[in-house]
Design a protein around this motif. Structure first.
Motif, PDB file in Angstrom:
ATOM      1  N   UNK A   1       7.953  -2.245  -9.543  1.00  7.54           N
ATOM      2  CA  UNK A   1       7.462  -1.221 -10.460  1.00  7.54           C
ATOM      3  C   UNK A   1       6.151  -1.658 -11.094  1.00  7.54           C
ATOM      4  N   UNK A   2       5.243  -0.706 -11.237  1.00  6.00           N
ATOM      5  CA  UNK A   2       3.951  -0.943 -11.875  1.00  6.00           C
ATOM      6  C   UNK A   2       3.964  -0.329 -13.272  1.00  6.00           C
ATOM      7  N   UNK A   3       3.034  -0.733 -14.144  1.00  2.00           N
ATOM      8  CA  UNK A   3       2.976  -0.143 -15.485  1.00  2.00           C
ATOM      9  C   UNK A   3       2.370   1.250 -15.486  1.00  2.00           C
ATOM     10  N   UNK A   4       1.781   1.669 -14.368  1.00  2.00           N
ATOM     11  CA  UNK A   4       1.203   3.000 -14.240  1.00  2.00           C
ATOM     12  C   UNK A   4       1.267   3.361 -12.765  1.00  2.00           C
ATOM     13  N   UNK A   5       0.942   4.595 -12.433  1.00  4.30           N
ATOM     14  CA  UNK A   5       0.997   5.009 -11.040  1.00  4.30           C
ATOM     15  C   UNK A   5       0.015   4.178 -10.212  1.00  4.30           C
ATOM     16  N   UNK A   6       0.498   3.432  -9.210  1.00  2.23           N
ATOM     17  CA  UNK A   6      -0.358   2.516  -8.442  1.00  2.23           C
ATOM     18  C   UNK A   6      -1.110   3.243  -7.336  1.00  2.23           C
ATOM     19  N   UNK A   7      -2.108   3.996  -7.702  1.00  4.68           N
ATOM     20  CA  UNK A   7      -2.819   4.879  -6.788  1.00  4.68           C
ATOM     21  C   UNK A   7      -3.629   4.104  -5.748  1.00  4.68           C
ATOM     22  N   UNK A   8      -3.613   4.587  -4.508  1.00  5.06           N
ATOM     23  CA  UNK A   8      -4.463   4.092  -3.421  1.00  5.06           C
ATOM     24  C   UNK A   8      -4.326   2.574  -3.246  1.00  5.06           C
ATOM     25  N   UNK A   9      -3.113   2.056  -3.075  1.00  8.88           N
ATOM     26  CA  UNK A   9      -2.922   0.599  -3.012  1.00  8.88           C
ATOM     27  C   UNK A   9      -3.537  -0.006  -1.755  1.00  8.88           C
ATOM     28  N   UNK A  10      -4.094  -1.236  -1.918  1.00 11.72           N
ATOM     29  CA  UNK A  10      -4.677  -1.965  -0.794  1.00 11.72           C
ATOM     30  C   UNK A  10      -4.190  -3.411  -0.843  1.00 11.72           C
ATOM     31  N   UNK A  11      -3.695  -3.904   0.301  1.00 18.17           N
ATOM     32  CA  UNK A  11      -3.066  -5.214   0.390  1.00 18.17           C
ATOM     33  C   UNK A  11      -3.944  -6.205   1.161  1.00 18.17           C
ATOM     34  N   UNK A  12      -3.640  -7.483   0.968  1.00 17.01           N
ATOM     35  CA  UNK A  12      -4.267  -8.526   1.768  1.00 17.01           C
ATOM     36  C   UNK A  12      -3.300  -9.693   1.921  1.00 17.01           C
ATOM     37  N   UNK A  13      -3.572 -10.525   2.928  1.00 11.30           N
ATOM     38  CA  UNK A  13      -2.744 -11.695   3.221  1.00 11.30           C
ATOM     39  C   UNK A  13      -3.512 -12.937   2.797  1.00 11.30           C
ATOM     40  N   UNK A  14      -2.852 -13.797   2.027  1.00 11.27           N
ATOM     41  CA  UNK A  14      -3.442 -15.046   1.556  1.00 11.27           C
ATOM     42  C   UNK A  14      -2.386 -16.134   1.667  1.00 11.27           C
ATOM     43  N   UNK A  15      -2.779 -17.381   1.515  1.00  8.81           N
ATOM     44  CA  UNK A  15      -1.835 -18.481   1.727  1.00  8.81           C
ATOM     45  C   UNK A  15      -0.675 -18.439   0.744  1.00  8.81           C
ATOM     46  N   UNK A  16      -0.956 -18.122  -0.516  1.00 10.43           N
ATOM     47  CA  UNK A  16       0.089 -18.205  -1.544  1.00 10.43           C
ATOM     48  C   UNK A  16       0.664 -16.860  -1.934  1.00 10.43           C
TER      49      UNK A  16
END
Length: 295
Positions: free
Chosen positions: A63-78
């Motif tokens: 859950x987010x504190x507000x509407x998480x509009x247009x989410x974008x993800x990435x892959x990182x080591x941690x």
């Protein structure tokens, strides 16, 4: 591979798919990540249990504190990193989410996430700083992640610039922490990224209706690579070349980070506009030999 599947079927009907789906292949773990918005202020993440994208998934809902509009993800080591458009609520500061990648891959139902707070400064209203997605090889564990955005002088004066933040996450504490540190801004050649406030940016043949130019964001993905002595990010975003006729084009840049100092610079940049047609929603990447592809 197999039949066409609605990714929303990964989650129960009580937390239905609302849209904005993302699919990433985590080649370092040989797993697939699928995400999209859930009901209310939730977002859903699925991590494949094997390297078969049509097989079973470990399912997570956060859950987010507000509407998480247009989410974008990435892959990182941690972690898996996420940024979204928070401009719908001025009461919510800009947040970058980090999800506990190691535990999600194992299927731990208590896999954690942590948020880092930062100030993006003036923006276009619809605005997302794009997290850097590791390619080629992962950075050493503990290397701060990178998020990148841009600033247009039409938003509130000042100069056109490229904005970069480093995100340092500590999972070892009882309560994990995320510290976001702004880096020195980079000054590119001038550009105009101001867009129509009604989202009417791209003309179409035989109609007065226009398309949304998706202004205000680095286009997905923001690809990061590690080389000998330096790191790179290749980014692109749409700009306006002319108002009459309307011409939208793609500005692209290769950014380099000195591994000794940690400082970023603009190594090369250009605008792709071979004719008077509009181009937007670009994607850019660099291969193992340093060749850049823009589409």
């Amino acid at each position: 591979v197999g039949t066409v599947v609605d990714v929303g079927q990964l989650w129960s009907s009580s937390n239905q798919d609302v849209g904005d789906p993302i699919v990433l292949y985590d080649k370092y773990a040989d797993r697939w990540l699928i995400s999209q918005l859930g009901s209310g202020m939730d977002f859903n993440i699925g991590v494949s249990q094997t390297n078969d994208p049509t097989g079973s998934y470990y399912i997570y809902t956060y859950s987010a504190p507000d509407f998480p509009d247009y989410p974008k993800y990435s892959i990182w080591a941690d972690g898996y990193y996420l940024t979204t458009n928070w401009s719908a609520s001025t009461a919510i500061p800009n947040l970058v989410f980090t999800f506990e990648r190691d535990q999600m891959i194992l299927g731990n139902p208590n896999a954690r996430f942590v948020t880092g707070i930062y100030d993006p400064g003036p923006n276009s209203g619809f605005y997302i700083d794009m997290p850097a997605d590791a390619d080629g090889q992962l950075p050493p564990y503990g290397t701060p992640a990178v998020i990148c955005g841009y600033y247009d002088n039409a938003w509130n004066g000042g100069a056109d610039s490229i904005c970069i933040w480093h995100v340092a996450v500590d999972w070892t504490a009882t309560t994990p922490t995320s510290v976001v540190t702004q880096q020195p801004s980079l000054v590119p050649a001038a550009f105009d990224a101001s867009y129509d406030s009604n989202w009417n940016d791209i003309p179409q043949p035989n109609t007065t209706n226009k398309l949304d130019g998706i202004g205000g964001i680095i286009q997905f993905r923001n690809q990061w690579r590690m080389w000998t002595g330096y790191n790179t990010m290749v980014v692109c975003f749409p700009i306006k070349l002319s108002s009459s006729p309307i011409i939208r084009a793609i500005r692209w840049m290769e950014l380099r980070q000195d591994q000794s100092t940690g400082l970023w610079s603009i190594y090369q940049e250009s605008t792709y506009a071979p004719d008077n047609y509009c181009r937007w929603m670009g994607a850019i990447a660099m291969d193992d030999e340093g060749n850049i592809s823009l589409c």
